[in-house]
Design a protein around this motif. Sequence first.
Motif, PDB file in Angstrom:
ATOM      1  N   PRO A   1       0.823  -1.192   0.000  1.00  0.00           N
ATOM      2  CA  PRO A   1       0.000   0.000   0.000  1.00  0.00           C
ATOM      3  C   PRO A   1       0.861   1.248   0.000  1.00  0.00           C
ATOM      4  CG  PRO A   1       0.108  -0.935   2.194  1.00  0.00           C
ATOM      5  CD  PRO A   1       0.817  -1.890   1.286  1.00  0.00           C
ATOM      6  N   PRO A   2       0.306   2.389  -0.432  1.00  0.00           N
ATOM      7  CA  PRO A   2       1.064   3.628  -0.363  1.00  0.00           C
ATOM      8  C   PRO A   2       1.358   3.979   1.091  1.00  0.00           C
ATOM      9  CG  PRO A   2      -1.247   4.054  -0.861  1.00  0.00           C
ATOM     10  CD  PRO A   2      -1.049   2.582  -0.954  1.00  0.00           C
ATOM     11  N   ALA A   3       2.335   4.886   1.274  1.00  0.00           N
ATOM     12  CA  ALA A   3       2.748   5.229   2.634  1.00  0.00           C
ATOM     13  C   ALA A   3       1.565   5.710   3.470  1.00  0.00           C
ATOM     14  CB  ALA A   3       3.840   6.293   2.586  1.00  0.00           C
ATOM     15  N   VAL A   4       0.738   6.588   2.905  1.00  0.00           N
ATOM     16  CA  VAL A   4      -0.408   7.109   3.642  1.00  0.00           C
ATOM     17  C   VAL A   4      -1.618   7.157   2.711  1.00  0.00           C
ATOM     18  CG1 VAL A   4      -1.358   9.048   4.924  1.00  0.00           C
ATOM     19  CG2 VAL A   4       1.076   8.514   5.136  1.00  0.00           C
ATOM     20  N   LEU A   5      -2.731   6.642   3.182  1.00  0.00           N
ATOM     21  CA  LEU A   5      -3.993   6.710   2.450  1.00  0.00           C
ATOM     22  C   LEU A   5      -4.765   7.925   2.962  1.00  0.00           C
ATOM     23  CD1 LEU A   5      -4.919   2.925   2.837  1.00  0.00           C
ATOM     24  CD2 LEU A   5      -3.965   3.999   0.788  1.00  0.00           C
ATOM     25  N   ARG A   6      -5.181   8.797   2.057  1.00  0.00           N
ATOM     26  CA  ARG A   6      -5.872  10.022   2.461  1.00  0.00           C
ATOM     27  C   ARG A   6      -7.261  10.065   1.837  1.00  0.00           C
ATOM     28  NH1 ARG A   6      -2.379  13.241   5.143  1.00  0.00           N
ATOM     29  NH2 ARG A   6      -0.141  12.873   4.768  1.00  0.00           N
ATOM     30  N   VAL A   7      -8.247  10.245   2.717  1.00  0.00           N
ATOM     31  CA  VAL A   7      -9.631  10.394   2.287  1.00  0.00           C
ATOM     32  C   VAL A   7     -10.214  11.563   3.070  1.00  0.00           C
ATOM     33  CG1 VAL A   7     -11.891   9.307   2.041  1.00  0.00           C
ATOM     34  CG2 VAL A   7      -9.821   7.907   1.889  1.00  0.00           C
ATOM     35  N   GLY A   8     -10.346  12.713   2.413  1.00  0.00           N
ATOM     36  CA  GLY A   8     -10.792  13.899   3.134  1.00  0.00           C
ATOM     37  C   GLY A   8      -9.821  14.221   4.249  1.00  0.00           C
ATOM     38  N   GLY A   9     -10.350  14.373   5.461  1.00  0.00           N
ATOM     39  CA  GLY A   9      -9.503  14.670   6.615  1.00  0.00           C
ATOM     40  C   GLY A   9      -8.900  13.448   7.263  1.00  0.00           C
ATOM     41  N   LEU A  10      -9.142  12.277   6.687  1.00  0.00           N
ATOM     42  CA  LEU A  10      -8.576  11.035   7.212  1.00  0.00           C
ATOM     43  C   LEU A  10      -7.208  10.769   6.593  1.00  0.00           C
ATOM     44  CD1 LEU A  10     -11.489   8.419   7.268  1.00  0.00           C
ATOM     45  CD2 LEU A  10     -10.017   9.015   9.194  1.00  0.00           C
ATOM     46  N   ALA A  11      -6.271  10.374   7.434  1.00  0.00           N
ATOM     47  CA  ALA A  11      -4.958   9.932   6.970  1.00  0.00           C
ATOM     48  C   ALA A  11      -4.668   8.592   7.622  1.00  0.00           C
ATOM     49  CB  ALA A  11      -3.884  10.952   7.336  1.00  0.00           C
ATOM     50  N   VAL A  12      -4.540   7.548   6.803  1.00  0.00           N
ATOM     51  CA  VAL A  12      -4.348   6.191   7.313  1.00  0.00           C
ATOM     52  C   VAL A  12      -2.994   5.677   6.828  1.00  0.00           C
ATOM     53  CG1 VAL A  12      -5.277   3.851   7.417  1.00  0.00           C
ATOM     54  CG2 VAL A  12      -6.843   5.802   7.230  1.00  0.00           C
TER      55      VAL A  12
ATOM     56  N   ARG B   1      -9.887   1.967  -0.912  1.00  0.00           N
ATOM     57  CA  ARG B   1     -10.880   1.881  -1.988  1.00  0.00           C
ATOM     58  C   ARG B   1     -11.902   3.016  -1.842  1.00  0.00           C
ATOM     59  NH1 ARG B   1      -8.674  -2.144  -0.035  1.00  0.00           N
ATOM     60  NH2 ARG B   1      -8.099  -3.998  -1.190  1.00  0.00           N
ATOM     61  N   PRO B   2     -11.453   4.260  -1.756  1.00  0.00           N
ATOM     62  CA  PRO B   2     -12.367   5.370  -1.482  1.00  0.00           C
ATOM     63  C   PRO B   2     -13.451   5.506  -2.548  1.00  0.00           C
ATOM     64  CG  PRO B   2     -10.259   6.185  -2.304  1.00  0.00           C
ATOM     65  CD  PRO B   2     -10.069   4.730  -2.031  1.00  0.00           C
ATOM     66  N   GLY B   3     -14.680   5.710  -2.092  1.00  0.00           N
ATOM     67  CA  GLY B   3     -15.804   5.883  -3.007  1.00  0.00           C
ATOM     68  C   GLY B   3     -16.340   4.608  -3.606  1.00  0.00           C
ATOM     69  N   VAL B   4     -15.702   3.478  -3.293  1.00  0.00           N
ATOM     70  CA  VAL B   4     -16.128   2.191  -3.846  1.00  0.00           C
ATOM     71  C   VAL B   4     -16.994   1.460  -2.820  1.00  0.00           C
ATOM     72  CG1 VAL B   4     -15.353  -0.069  -4.680  1.00  0.00           C
ATOM     73  CG2 VAL B   4     -14.073   2.008  -5.274  1.00  0.00           C
TER      74      VAL B   4
ATOM     75  N   LEU C   1     -18.393   7.064   6.554  1.00  0.00           N
ATOM     76  CA  LEU C   1     -18.833   5.685   6.353  1.00  0.00           C
ATOM     77  C   LEU C   1     -20.300   5.642   5.927  1.00  0.00           C
ATOM     78  CD1 LEU C   1     -17.126   4.054   9.455  1.00  0.00           C
ATOM     79  CD2 LEU C   1     -16.555   3.607   7.065  1.00  0.00           C
ATOM     80  N   HIS C   2     -20.542   5.065   4.770  1.00  0.00           N
ATOM     81  CA  HIS C   2     -21.899   4.996   4.227  1.00  0.00           C
ATOM     82  C   HIS C   2     -22.256   3.540   3.956  1.00  0.00           C
ATOM     83  CE1 HIS C   2     -22.078   9.404   3.460  1.00  0.00           C
ATOM     84  NE2 HIS C   2     -20.762   9.249   3.361  1.00  0.00           N
ATOM     85  N   THR C   3     -23.375   3.102   4.526  1.00  0.00           N
ATOM     86  CA  THR C   3     -23.838   1.731   4.346  1.00  0.00           C
ATOM     87  C   THR C   3     -24.968   1.702   3.327  1.00  0.00           C
ATOM     88  OG1 THR C   3     -23.262   1.154   6.625  1.00  0.00           O
ATOM     89  CG2 THR C   3     -24.812  -0.287   5.485  1.00  0.00           C
TER      90      THR C   3
ATOM     91  N   LEU D   1     -16.392   4.178   1.922  1.00  0.00           N
ATOM     92  CA  LEU D   1     -15.802   5.281   2.654  1.00  0.00           C
ATOM     93  C   LEU D   1     -15.467   6.374   1.660  1.00  0.00           C
ATOM     94  CD1 LEU D   1     -13.448   5.284   5.616  1.00  0.00           C
ATOM     95  CD2 LEU D   1     -12.686   6.505   3.581  1.00  0.00           C
ATOM     96  N   GLU D   2     -15.972   7.559   1.893  1.00  0.00           N
ATOM     97  CA  GLU D   2     -15.698   8.680   1.012  1.00  0.00           C
ATOM     98  C   GLU D   2     -15.637   9.959   1.829  1.00  0.00           C
ATOM     99  OE1 GLU D   2     -18.803   8.714  -1.850  1.00  0.00           O
ATOM    100  OE2 GLU D   2     -20.334   9.436  -0.471  1.00  0.00           O
ATOM    101  N   PRO D   3     -14.984  11.005   1.328  1.00  0.00           N
ATOM    102  CA  PRO D   3     -14.868  12.243   2.096  1.00  0.00           C
ATOM    103  C   PRO D   3     -16.225  12.923   2.234  1.00  0.00           C
ATOM    104  CG  PRO D   3     -13.996  12.538  -0.124  1.00  0.00           C
ATOM    105  CD  PRO D   3     -14.268  11.080   0.033  1.00  0.00           C
ATOM    106  N   PRO D   4     -16.445  13.584   3.351  1.00  0.00           N
ATOM    107  CA  PRO D   4     -17.694  14.342   3.525  1.00  0.00           C
ATOM    108  C   PRO D   4     -17.730  15.528   2.572  1.00  0.00           C
ATOM    109  CG  PRO D   4     -16.210  14.744   5.356  1.00  0.00           C
ATOM    110  CD  PRO D   4     -15.585  13.659   4.533  1.00  0.00           C
ATOM    111  N   ALA D   5     -18.907  16.124   2.441  1.00  0.00           N
ATOM    112  CA  ALA D   5     -19.113  17.194   1.469  1.00  0.00           C
ATOM    113  C   ALA D   5     -18.110  18.330   1.630  1.00  0.00           C
ATOM    114  CB  ALA D   5     -20.543  17.715   1.567  1.00  0.00           C
TER     115      ALA D   5
END
Length: 237
Positions: free
Chosen positions: A133-144, A174-177, A220-222, A230-234
């Motif tokens: 995986p890449p060093a850091v996964l970023r989704v909006g304000g999330l950094a994993v 897998r952001p947005g998936v 998190l959207h179910t 998982l996708e960034p908020p508006a």
Amino acid sequence: MASVLVVEDDQFVRSALIRQLTEASHTVRSVGTALEALREVAQIGFDVVILDLGLPDLDGAEALKMLRGITDVPVIVATARDDEGEIVRLLNDGADDYLVKPFSVAHLSARMTAVLRRARGGGPGEPGGAAAPPAVLRVGGLAVDPLRRQAQLDGMTLDLTRREFDLLAYLAGRPGVVVPRRELLAEVWRQAYGDDQTIDVHLSWLRRKLGETAARPRYLHTLRGVGVKLEPPAEHT
């Protein structure tokens, strides 16, 4: 093979588990009380703990909470209680898996293999020759950061259990998936089958730490009957 601590006060069940796990080449220690279990875990490193709930000195559910205060070792709860609410509470309190008695050692071994694979795998998605995986996964304000197993939300470090981190990291990759529940069970829990309740419990716990709810999701959207994304908020799009 694994080092296993069996916490079971029934001498017959305890002896049978020790014998059969030893025959499967595992290194096994056993105790009959919760306090002995806490002492053993604090002094000796184990790969997995098999925890009975009906202990003579302390209820196993309380013992589980205390174990989680000192270690992140995988814990498989062995219980005669099949109440769904009780099982949900156990998962919420940090159990990695559970088995309802009576169960076969073959079944227990399969569950042990699953939790040990996750504990030793270094993160979701890595087994099977997958690309690093890449060093850091970023989704909006999330950094994993899968390599350091750290996650931050808007610069604040999140206090996640091992399973919560694995779930978040898998979705963040897998952001947005929309990821099907069956895929989450296979890749995060390493189980070919399982109860959706297990996923729901961990999602609920993760949502609380992300500062959201199922009714008012941000990250998190179910999608009922389909899966989770998982996708960034508006405000971050």
